[in-house]
Enzyme design. Structure first.
Site, mmCIF file in Angstrom:
data_model
loop_
_atom_site.group_PDB
_atom_site.id
_atom_site.type_symbol
_atom_site.label_atom_id
_atom_site.label_comp_id
_atom_site.label_asym_id
_atom_site.label_seq_id
_atom_site.Cartn_x
_atom_site.Cartn_y
_atom_site.Cartn_z
ATOM 1 N N PHE A 91 -24.413 148.972 22.820
ATOM 2 C CA PHE A 91 -23.940 148.156 21.965
ATOM 3 C C PHE A 91 -22.304 147.877 21.975
ATOM 4 O O PHE A 91 -21.760 147.122 21.075
ATOM 5 C CB PHE A 91 -24.020 148.578 20.236
ATOM 6 N N ASN A 136 -20.658 148.624 8.775
ATOM 7 C CA ASN A 136 -20.509 150.193 7.907
ATOM 8 C C ASN A 136 -19.192 150.099 7.412
ATOM 9 O O ASN A 136 -18.734 151.090 7.089
ATOM 10 C CB ASN A 136 -20.992 151.277 8.816
ATOM 11 N N ARG A 185 -20.148 154.119 3.193
ATOM 12 C CA ARG A 185 -21.019 153.464 4.075
ATOM 13 C C ARG A 185 -22.547 153.084 3.198
ATOM 14 O O ARG A 185 -23.353 152.366 3.363
ATOM 15 C CB ARG A 185 -21.126 154.269 5.371
ATOM 16 N N TYR A 230 -12.324 151.962 21.459
ATOM 17 C CA TYR A 230 -13.697 152.397 21.556
ATOM 18 C C TYR A 230 -13.863 152.844 22.926
ATOM 19 O O TYR A 230 -15.160 152.739 23.449
ATOM 20 C CB TYR A 230 -14.580 151.240 21.318
ATOM 21 N N THR A 284 -23.055 157.080 10.144
ATOM 22 C CA THR A 284 -22.842 156.025 11.001
ATOM 23 C C THR A 284 -23.694 154.844 10.712
ATOM 24 O O THR A 284 -23.156 153.607 10.562
ATOM 25 C CB THR A 284 -22.921 156.507 12.643
ATOM 26 N N ARG A 311 -14.697 161.987 6.863
ATOM 27 C CA ARG A 311 -16.178 161.694 7.400
ATOM 28 C C ARG A 311 -16.991 161.767 6.255
ATOM 29 O O ARG A 311 -18.066 160.991 6.121
ATOM 30 C CB ARG A 311 -16.345 162.502 8.552
ATOM 31 N N HIS A 350 -14.086 152.602 9.913
ATOM 32 C CA HIS A 350 -14.021 153.632 10.914
ATOM 33 C C HIS A 350 -13.349 154.834 10.432
ATOM 34 O O HIS A 350 -12.192 154.975 9.527
ATOM 35 C CB HIS A 350 -13.127 153.099 12.173
HETATM 36 P P1 IDP Z 1 -18.702 156.534 13.940
HETATM 37 O O1 IDP Z 1 -18.303 155.204 13.513
HETATM 38 O O2 IDP Z 1 -19.531 156.974 12.839
HETATM 39 O O3 IDP Z 1 -17.790 157.448 14.479
HETATM 40 P P2 IDP Z 1 -19.521 156.254 16.657
HETATM 41 O O4 IDP Z 1 -20.821 156.865 17.201
HETATM 42 O O5 IDP Z 1 -18.376 156.531 16.942
HETATM 43 O O6 IDP Z 1 -20.068 156.066 14.932
HETATM 44 O O7 IDP Z 1 -19.996 154.491 16.967
HETATM 45 C C1 IDP Z 1 -18.785 153.883 16.396
HETATM 46 C C2 IDP Z 1 -19.223 152.634 15.884
HETATM 47 O O8 IDP Z 1 -20.270 151.850 16.890
HETATM 48 C C3 IDP Z 1 -20.069 152.914 14.619
HETATM 49 O O9 IDP Z 1 -19.098 152.875 13.526
HETATM 50 C C4 IDP Z 1 -20.828 151.594 14.745
HETATM 51 O O10 IDP Z 1 -20.007 150.465 14.169
HETATM 52 C C5 IDP Z 1 -21.205 151.265 16.113
HETATM 53 N N1 IDP Z 1 -22.629 151.960 16.173
HETATM 54 C C6 IDP Z 1 -22.847 153.350 16.715
HETATM 55 N N2 IDP Z 1 -24.122 153.287 16.893
HETATM 56 C C7 IDP Z 1 -24.735 152.103 16.920
HETATM 57 C C8 IDP Z 1 -26.214 151.670 17.179
HETATM 58 O O11 IDP Z 1 -27.061 152.730 17.604
HETATM 59 N N3 IDP Z 1 -26.290 150.483 16.958
HETATM 60 C C9 IDP Z 1 -25.270 149.605 16.558
HETATM 61 N N4 IDP Z 1 -24.085 149.993 16.467
HETATM 62 C C10 IDP Z 1 -23.777 151.482 16.517
HETATM 63 MG MG MG Z 2 -16.921 157.715 16.331
#
Ligand code: IDP
Ligand code: MG
Length: 150
Positions: A59, A124, A111, A51, A100, A94, A127
């Site tokens: 977060f 969710n 999801r 990450y 997300t 995706r 990944h």
């Molecule tokens: P993605 O998993 O759909 O690619 P990313 O923006 O890469 O989304 O974020 C990674 C992970 O961080 C998300 O899958 C989720 O678990 C967490 N996340 C993203 N945005 C938020 C938020 O606004 N609040 C809480 N957790 C978040």
């Molecule tokens: Mg991502």
């Protein structure tokens, strides 16, 4: 059409809820090929590397704890890590995974079907790499070259 590889993780919430088979089923049925898989107990170092691009997000600390399984009990410090391959696999997977935010993910996506928000954490379930560059970087973090077939 490009043949791509992408990283999929069934996160600790999905492992705890016994959703790994459903995730594999959905990805297989979408026509993509699994070319690597293993169960990983995620270290702090691996979590931070995975990450890294999100390190400045508010977060981020919760995200690190979440992927390590800190919220899902001692026996659920597990992630199922997989590489899938196929035509336009990154974008295609995706689409199968969904948005997300699990409350905004379309019905029928992984999801949208199984995700939820719990104490501010996006549970969710999976990944999936966001783009081809992320996929290349992430596959190298989780797998040795010889663990990926083809
Ligand atoms: P993605 O998993 O759909 O690619 P990313 O923006 O890469 O989304 O974020 C990674 C992970 O961080 C998300 O899958 C989720 O678990 C967490 N996340 C993203 N945005 C938020 C938020 O606004 N609040 C809480 N957790 C978040
Ligand atoms: Mg991502």
């Amino acid at each position: 059409m490009a043949i791509e590889k992408t990283l999929i993780l069934v996160k600790p919430d999905g492992m705890k809820r016994k959703l790994s088979g459903i995730v594999v089923d959905r990805l297989d049925n979408a026509g993509f090929d699994m070319v690597a898989s293993k169960i990983v107990s995620v270290s702090e170092e691996l979590a931070r590397e995975h990450y890294a691009l999100l390190k400045d997000m508010p977060f981020f600390p919760n995200l690190i704890q979440f992927i390590k399984g800190d919220f899902h009990g001692v026996s659920d410090r597990r992630v199922l890590a997989m590489v899938y391959k196929g035509e336009n696999a990154v974008k295609g997977i995706r689409a199968v995974v969904g948005a997300t935010n699990p409350e905004q993910a379309a019905p029928g996506t992984i999801r949208g079907s199984f995700g939820r928000i719990c104490q501010g954490n996006f549970e969710n379930v999976v990944h999936a790499s966001g783009n081809v560059e992320e996929a290349d970087r992430e596959i190298k973090i989780w797998f040795k070259p010889e663990e990926v077939v083809g």
